[in-house]
Enzyme design. Structure first.
Site, PDB file in Angstrom:
ATOM      1  N   SER A 103       0.648  -1.012   0.126  1.00 30.41           N
ATOM      2  CA  SER A 103       0.025   0.137   0.117  1.00 30.41           C
ATOM      3  C   SER A 103       1.115   0.983   0.018  1.00 30.41           C
ATOM      4  O   SER A 103       1.542   1.395  -0.913  1.00 30.41           O
ATOM      5  CB  SER A 103      -0.737  -0.205   1.497  1.00 30.41           C
ATOM      6  OG  SER A 103      -1.987   1.713   1.279  1.00 30.41           O
ATOM      7  N   ASP A 242      -2.212   6.910  -3.590  1.00 26.08           N
ATOM      8  CA  ASP A 242      -0.924   6.417  -3.046  1.00 26.08           C
ATOM      9  C   ASP A 242      -0.778   4.749  -3.806  1.00 26.08           C
ATOM     10  O   ASP A 242      -1.254   4.623  -4.632  1.00 26.08           O
ATOM     11  CB  ASP A 242      -1.442   5.304  -1.419  1.00 26.08           C
ATOM     12  CG  ASP A 242      -2.267   3.968  -1.158  1.00 26.08           C
ATOM     13  OD1 ASP A 242      -3.199   4.029  -2.522  1.00 26.08           O
ATOM     14  OD2 ASP A 242      -2.724   3.057  -0.191  1.00 26.08           O
ATOM     15  N   ASP A 244      -0.851   1.062  -3.970  1.00 23.45           N
ATOM     16  CA  ASP A 244      -1.714   0.707  -4.896  1.00 23.45           C
ATOM     17  C   ASP A 244      -3.373   1.035  -5.133  1.00 23.45           C
ATOM     18  O   ASP A 244      -4.414   0.537  -5.625  1.00 23.45           O
ATOM     19  CB  ASP A 244      -2.202  -1.080  -3.716  1.00 23.45           C
ATOM     20  CG  ASP A 244      -2.523  -0.360  -2.518  1.00 23.45           C
ATOM     21  OD1 ASP A 244      -2.913   0.808  -1.967  1.00 23.45           O
ATOM     22  OD2 ASP A 244      -3.863  -1.929  -1.312  1.00 23.45           O
ATOM     23  N   ASP A 246      -5.757   2.518  -3.845  1.00 21.61           N
ATOM     24  CA  ASP A 246      -7.429   2.361  -2.665  1.00 21.61           C
ATOM     25  C   ASP A 246      -7.367   3.076  -1.982  1.00 21.61           C
ATOM     26  O   ASP A 246      -7.811   3.487  -1.630  1.00 21.61           O
ATOM     27  CB  ASP A 246      -6.975   1.192  -2.324  1.00 21.61           C
ATOM     28  CG  ASP A 246      -5.819   0.489  -0.607  1.00 21.61           C
ATOM     29  OD1 ASP A 246      -5.207   1.630  -0.988  1.00 21.61           O
ATOM     30  OD2 ASP A 246      -6.090  -0.420   0.241  1.00 21.61           O
TER      31      ASP A 246
END
Length: 447
Positions: A103, A242, A244, A246
């Site tokens: 992440s 960010d 990834d 999400d």
């Protein structure tokens, strides 16, 4: 059944160090494969996505070996956002989805997240069962039943087409100049292409991943880069994702950042006006600002708080039948559209509001007055339990007593890093700073 390997968002750690080693990824893949093949049968399928970290190659290959060894057929998506894995797991009728990502963490870290066949992250109970299988001998498939692996070339394209369906059909982004910061991460191709296809003039930032620059001085955890681009290009708005994708932070035309609380407040108010906010409730975590709660109550709406972690937000939403939730950190979950936080979809919802109202981002992003909030982190060595120290407990109790009726104190361990997070809110900023610094000093002394 307790979990030791899994944290609040899958398994996470420093790459090539336990538990983020190739050996552990292979065993974890095998354990997950065995868990999903408990009923026997054939044609079991798993999709695997990843972000742009260098260690993703290693973990992808190891997971594939483990999964195929137990008879799972693996479909490799390559670099795609985490929400794309949730969407494609369900769309491609897979038994399991896997996202390889840490992440917002730096490139040295990585993680493994699992999604069930419904596209939602696995429950604590399912993760505990996988851990139990992992701790025992894992029975491999017979030679004739070993799984196959296949690369899916159009996974990202499928996700992009889905994302565009979440944007109102009667609107376009013509005339809007948008900075999109992809954090050199998983959405570095998808996000700019979607915005361009919807008509925006796109200024891409953080779209040159090299395996080691994910989240580095860019993205939702370092919005200064996007802010500078917004001002330099005279953009109407900035969207910072960010690693990834999400999470999202949105910046106004002056480069000022709004967090997830302001975005959720705007969407909740709008959806309530349209009769779309199920149960008149927004679900958020204990970290969300007290000002958000007051804003909602003033409109006859309710805030339901959960533990930190978007998975706990989603669980509460599913239990209560609610359709909007998220975190101050920028996870915005809209179950009408997605099974997990989706920074790009959330960004599009904000852009739709800009297009619909023709109001500047600065107006839309200042929905409520925040209560002063201060958060400080204290790093500690693995194995230590600073919150169990008597002096730390006493100092926290003192702070809570002083804050009674004036604000609140929240102390917790991070679920993804060895950090103690010390947070407080209070309109008396001198008291706020004194109490946070006092607790931080006590924790530092204990570690």
């Amino acid at each position: 059944m307790s979990r030791k390997l899994f944290g609040t968002d899958g398994v996470r750690g420093r790459a090539n160090t336990y538990p983020m080693t190739a050996e552990m990824a292979l065993r974890l893949g095998a354990a997950a494969g065995r868990f999903f093949r408990r009923d026997g049968g054939s044609a079991h399928r798993v999709v695997i996505g990843k972000d742009t970290r260098l260690s993703g190659y290693m973990l992808e290959n190891a997971l594939t070996a483990g999964l195929t060894s137990t008879g799972m057929n693996v479909l490799l998506l390559g670099p795609v956002p985490t929400p794309a894995v949730g969407f494609l797991t369900r769309s491609m009728r897979a038994d399991l989805g896997v996202m390889i990502s840490a992440s917002h963490n730096p490139h040295q870290d990585n993680g493994i997240k699992f999604f069930g066949p419904d596209g939602f992250k696995l429950s604590d109970e399912a993760e505990a069962e996988i851990e139990a299988i992992l701790a025992d001998d894992i029975a491999p498939a017979q030679p004739q039943n070993i799984g196959r692996a296949k690369r899916i070339e159009d996974g990202r394209g499928r996700y992009q087409e889905f994302v565009k369906t979440t944007f109102p059909a009667g609107l376009r982004l013509d005339g809007l100049k948008v900075v999109i910061d992809c954090a050199n991460g998983a959405a570095y191709k998808a996000a700019p292409e979607v915005l361009w296809e919807l008509g925006a003039e796109v200024i891409p930032v953080g779209v040159a991943p090299n395996g080691t620059n994910i989240n580095e001085n860019c993205g939702s955890t370092h919005t200064q880069t996007a802010a500078e681009a917004v001002v330099a290009h005279g953009a109407h708005v900035g969207i910072a994702l960010d690693g990834d994708a999400d999470r999202v932070m949105i910046l106004d035309q002056h480069g000022r950042t709004a967090d997830g609380d302001q975005i959720m407040a705007l969407l909740a108010a709008r959806w309530a006006e349209e009769g779309r906010l199920r149960g008149g409730t927004l679900v958020a975590t204990v970290m969300s600002n007290l000002g958000l709660e007051r804003f909602l109550h003033g409109r006859g709406l309710r805030l339901e708080r959960t533990a930190v972690g978007d998975r706990y937000v989603v669980e509460a939403m599913r239990r209560g039948g609610f359709n909007l939730g998220g975190e101050q950190s920028g996870h915005i979950v809209m179950t009408d559209y997605a099974t997990t936080g989706d920074g790009l979809v959330a960004g599009l919802q904000f852009l739709a509001e800009m297009a619909r109202t023709e109001r500047p981002a600065s107006e839309l992003l200042h929905t409520f007055e925040t209560v002063p909030q201060l958060l400080q982190n204290v790093r500690y060595e693995a194995g230590k339990q600073p919150l169990s120290d008597a002096s730390v407990k006493a100092r926290i109790a003192e702070a809570e007593a002083r804050m009674t009726g004036r604000g609140r104190v929240l102390i917790r361990k991070s679920g993804t890093e060895p950090l103690i997070r010390v947070m407080a809110e209070c309109e008396d900023e001198a008291l706020l700073r004194a109490e946070v610094e006092g607790i931080v000093a006590a924790v530092e002394a204990a570690v």
